[in-house]
Enzyme design. Structure first.
Site, mmCIF file in Angstrom:
data_model
loop_
_atom_site.group_PDB
_atom_site.id
_atom_site.type_symbol
_atom_site.label_atom_id
_atom_site.label_comp_id
_atom_site.label_asym_id
_atom_site.label_seq_id
_atom_site.Cartn_x
_atom_site.Cartn_y
_atom_site.Cartn_z
ATOM 1 N N CYS A 1 39.072 32.426 44.372
ATOM 2 C CA CYS A 1 37.793 33.103 44.582
ATOM 3 C C CYS A 1 37.344 33.065 46.033
ATOM 4 C CB CYS A 1 36.738 32.507 43.667
ATOM 5 S SG CYS A 1 36.799 30.725 43.653
ATOM 6 N N GLU B 1 37.126 42.685 44.064
ATOM 7 C CA GLU B 1 37.970 41.496 44.071
ATOM 8 C C GLU B 1 39.315 41.831 43.417
ATOM 9 O OE1 GLU B 1 36.890 38.329 41.321
ATOM 10 O OE2 GLU B 1 37.262 36.866 42.888
ATOM 11 N N GLU C 1 29.668 30.199 38.585
ATOM 12 C CA GLU C 1 30.542 30.305 39.760
ATOM 13 C C GLU C 1 31.427 31.513 39.506
ATOM 14 O OE1 GLU C 1 30.321 28.595 42.364
ATOM 15 O OE2 GLU C 1 29.352 26.716 41.815
ATOM 16 N N LYS D 1 35.417 24.867 27.010
ATOM 17 C CA LYS D 1 36.425 25.841 26.566
ATOM 18 C C LYS D 1 37.295 26.215 27.760
ATOM 19 C CE LYS D 1 36.629 30.309 26.540
ATOM 20 N NZ LYS D 1 38.062 30.496 26.806
HETATM 21 P P1 NAD Z 1 37.217 35.508 33.068
HETATM 22 O O1 NAD Z 1 35.775 35.750 33.270
HETATM 23 O O2 NAD Z 1 38.035 36.548 32.438
HETATM 24 O O3 NAD Z 1 37.423 34.203 32.210
HETATM 25 C C1 NAD Z 1 36.801 32.981 32.576
HETATM 26 C C2 NAD Z 1 36.454 32.249 31.332
HETATM 27 O O4 NAD Z 1 35.365 32.939 30.705
HETATM 28 C C3 NAD Z 1 37.585 32.196 30.299
HETATM 29 O O5 NAD Z 1 37.609 30.926 29.708
HETATM 30 C C4 NAD Z 1 37.172 33.278 29.307
HETATM 31 O O6 NAD Z 1 37.678 33.050 28.018
HETATM 32 C C5 NAD Z 1 35.662 33.144 29.337
HETATM 33 N N1 NAD Z 1 34.909 34.300 28.875
HETATM 34 C C6 NAD Z 1 35.261 35.599 28.915
HETATM 35 N N2 NAD Z 1 34.294 36.361 28.347
HETATM 36 C C7 NAD Z 1 33.305 35.517 27.949
HETATM 37 C C8 NAD Z 1 32.053 35.685 27.282
HETATM 38 N N3 NAD Z 1 31.634 36.875 26.915
HETATM 39 N N4 NAD Z 1 31.309 34.596 27.059
HETATM 40 C C9 NAD Z 1 31.715 33.380 27.431
HETATM 41 N N5 NAD Z 1 32.899 33.143 28.036
HETATM 42 C C10 NAD Z 1 33.689 34.206 28.302
HETATM 43 O O7 NAD Z 1 37.768 35.071 34.492
HETATM 44 P P2 NAD Z 1 39.266 34.658 34.815
HETATM 45 O O8 NAD Z 1 40.007 35.939 34.884
HETATM 46 O O9 NAD Z 1 39.732 33.559 33.926
HETATM 47 O O10 NAD Z 1 39.085 33.994 36.250
HETATM 48 C C11 NAD Z 1 39.066 34.729 37.390
HETATM 49 C C12 NAD Z 1 37.655 34.898 37.897
HETATM 50 O O11 NAD Z 1 37.044 33.623 38.102
HETATM 51 C C13 NAD Z 1 37.615 35.565 39.236
HETATM 52 O O12 NAD Z 1 36.597 36.524 39.287
HETATM 53 C C14 NAD Z 1 37.333 34.428 40.199
HETATM 54 O O13 NAD Z 1 36.762 34.815 41.402
HETATM 55 C C15 NAD Z 1 36.473 33.552 39.390
HETATM 56 N N6 NAD Z 1 36.507 32.179 39.906
HETATM 57 C C16 NAD Z 1 35.430 31.720 40.600
HETATM 58 C C17 NAD Z 1 35.430 30.435 41.123
HETATM 59 C C18 NAD Z 1 34.253 29.919 41.909
HETATM 60 O O14 NAD Z 1 34.212 28.732 42.201
HETATM 61 N N7 NAD Z 1 33.292 30.752 42.247
HETATM 62 C C19 NAD Z 1 36.530 29.612 40.913
HETATM 63 C C20 NAD Z 1 37.613 30.103 40.196
HETATM 64 C C21 NAD Z 1 37.578 31.399 39.681
#
Ligand code: NAD
Length: 492
Positions: free
Chosen positions: A296, A394, A262, A188
């Site tokens: 991140c 963050e 992650e 997804k």
């Molecule tokens: P987010 O958690 O809002 O969304 C990430 C994904 O999770 C989306 O596809 C979203 O639809 C899904 N999601 C949201 N709620 C969910 C649930 N209850 N169950 C399952 N899936 C769900 O994050 P974002 O705003 O898209 O991305 C930013 C975040 O990602 C930041 O915190 C960043 O640090 C992190 N990030 C981490 C890495 C890493 O390698 N550690 C890399 C990129 C981004």
């Protein structure tokens, strides 16, 4: 000032990929009526519409992945490797189109998107090679008259949920090792940035057997949550926020499937008195503002020794002042784009506003820029007190905070004081500090005299609130497979 596209600049993209789900090798309509609008964060205009996936859509995709499982797992490593190389070739042949599509969807400067695509290609190439050279404990007699053999097996079907900051690259980081290890998957993409993932599916549709890779669009609370709880999945892997990580781990607990997370980061940058301050400031110009700070591993929290703080801030501000903010069509010189969405723009602006009210001074930037588009001025916040919100949480935008410390122990204690533990950097010319400080830091990656340099051969992943599991490298191949011990009694 924002560098805008010239009135006669050609559009980034002329044709968008099929805005549907990709299930069992073909693009299909969803079972629901709902749609999700994809917005260009530079213009705030809707550029595409994708179907809002349902539980039924997920179940259909999982069924396809289950059916494809044994065929894919039965391929020899060489065969899977050749296929991954073909995927890499296909992405490389379409690199320009993929970069433009990524920029149209996220607002990233084109060189950033081009780098994402190049890294995605390399991830497939690395995993294609790595799967042919896996190692483990040697087969042998470890108990009297018994021969032990260690097998690495696929986990089965893996559910993957990706974020919006590196849509194609994060998809590649999961798809490549998951397929290399012999699993099938249902992915997804973020509801905000699904376009390059759909394009990838389109580009590889004739290469992969049907059902091996499936993409279901939709919201986390429906599609992501169903993947996390689905009883037929062997693992759920999520890259995203800490809140989503918690939700996924909770939902996965019922079926006891494996979880690979992650999550966020808040990378401290420890600058010791003997550091090359010019090199550190120049590196932070990139590492703090790459992808508009929506990264991140971004170098977002400077801890500098008080004796060199004045000089370092001056150098850093000099670098940040020169950053060029703009649209991807604003020309090659653009280094910083917009925030991905209005909601995220308001979130970042809220941090800046509260910091200002709390008396934190912006040495440069500190405010949103005039629209249209979700642009924030590259910012350096100084005189940040210990424990301030902007130094703890963050922000995920073009913002670096600067705090000072008096000695090594204080630097280490304060660096470790946040709940996130993804990455950190240490800047020093002192050999003892370069050895000892990294070993005292609770972060999955620690750079010495560098920041935000990654390679497919080395692992990426966090400690503490940043989650568990590793992307990239042989460690990812390990994470996406299981270890079986077969013991033969040969004493009979
Ligand atoms: P987010 O958690 O809002 O969304 C990430 C994904 O999770 C989306 O596809 C979203 O639809 C899904 N999601 C949201 N709620 C969910 C649930 N209850 N169950 C399952 N899936 C769900 O994050 P974002 O705003 O898209 O991305 C930013 C975040 O990602 C930041 O915190 C960043 O640090 C992190 N990030 C981490 C890495 C890493 O390698 N550690 C890399 C990129 C981004």
């Amino acid at each position: 000032m924002i560098r805008r596209a010239a009135a006669d600049a050609p559009p980034l993209v002329t044709g968008f990929p099929a805005a549907r789900h990709f299930i069992d090798g073909v693009f299909v309509e969803g079972s629901g009526e709902g749609v999700i609008e994809v917005v260009d964060p530079c213009t705030e205009e809707v550029v595409a519409v994708v179907p809002e996936g349902t539980v039924e859509d997920v179940d259909r995709a999982v069924a396809a992945a289950v059916a494809a499982r044994s065929g894919w797992a039965g391929q020899l490593p060489r065969q899977r490797s050749e296929l991954l190389h073909s995927i890499a070739d296909r992405l490389a042949e379409n690199a320009d189109e993929l970069s433009r599509l990524e920029s149209a969807d996220t607002g990233k400067p084109l060189p950033v998107s081009a780098d994402d695509v190049a890294q995605a290609v390399d991830t497939f190439r690395f995993m294609a090679g790595a799967v042919r050279a896996t190692t483990s404990l040697a087969a042998g007699e470890y108990a009297q008259d018994h021969l032990s053999v260690i097998l690495r097996e696929p986990l089965g079907v893996i559910g993957v949920v990706t974020p919006w900051n590196y849509p194609l690259l994060m998809a590649a980081w999961k798809i490549a090792p998951i397929l290399a290890a012999g699993n099938t998957l249902v992915l997804k993409p973020s509801e905000q940035t699904p376009l390059t993932t759909l394009k990838l599916a389109e580009l590889v549709a004739d290469l992969l057997p049907p059902g091996v890779l499936n993409v279901v669009n939709g919201y986390g609370a429906v599609v992501g949550a169903r993947l996390a709880e689905h009883p037929d999945l062997g693992m759920i892997a999520l890259t995203g926020s800490v809140a989503s990580g918690r939700a996924v781990a909770r939902a996965a607990a019922e079926s006891l499937k494996r979880v690979h997370l992650e999550l966020g980061g808040k990378a401290p940058v420890l600058v010791f008195p003997d550091a090359d301050l010019g090199a550190a400031a120049a590196a932070l110009r990139v590492a703090g503002f790459w992808n508009s700070g929506q990264e991140c591993g971004a170098a977002c929290r400077v801890l500098v020794h008080e004796s060199v703080a004045g000089e370092f801030v001056e150098r850093l501000v000099g670098e940040v002042r020169e950053l060029v903010v703009g649209e991807p069509r604003g020309g090659d010189g653009v280094e910083v784009g917009p925030m991905v969405s209005r909601a995220h723009f308001e979130r970042v602006a809220g941090y800046l506003e509260r910091a200002r009210k709390d008396g934190v001074r912006a040495a440069v930037g500190g405010e949103p820029l005039d629209g249209p588009g979700y642009f924030i001025a590259p910012t350096v916040l100084v005189d940040v007190p210990e424990g301030a919100e902007v130094a703890r949480e963050e922000i995920f935008g073009p913002v670096i905070t600067v705090e000072t410390f008096t000695d090594e122990d204080e630097a280490v204690r304060r660096a470790n004081s946040v709940s996130l533990g993804l990455s950190a950097s240490v800047w020093t010319e002192n050999a003892r500090l370069a050895q000892s400080v990294p070993s005292r830091l609770d972060f999955g990656t620690v750079w010495v005299n560098s920041h935000l340099v990654l390679a497919s051969e080395v692992p990426w992943g966090g400690f503490k609130g940043s989650g568990y599991g590793r992307d990239l490298s042989l460690y990812a191949l390990d994470d996406f497979s299981r270890t079986k011990h077969v013991m033969h009694n040969r004493g009979r």
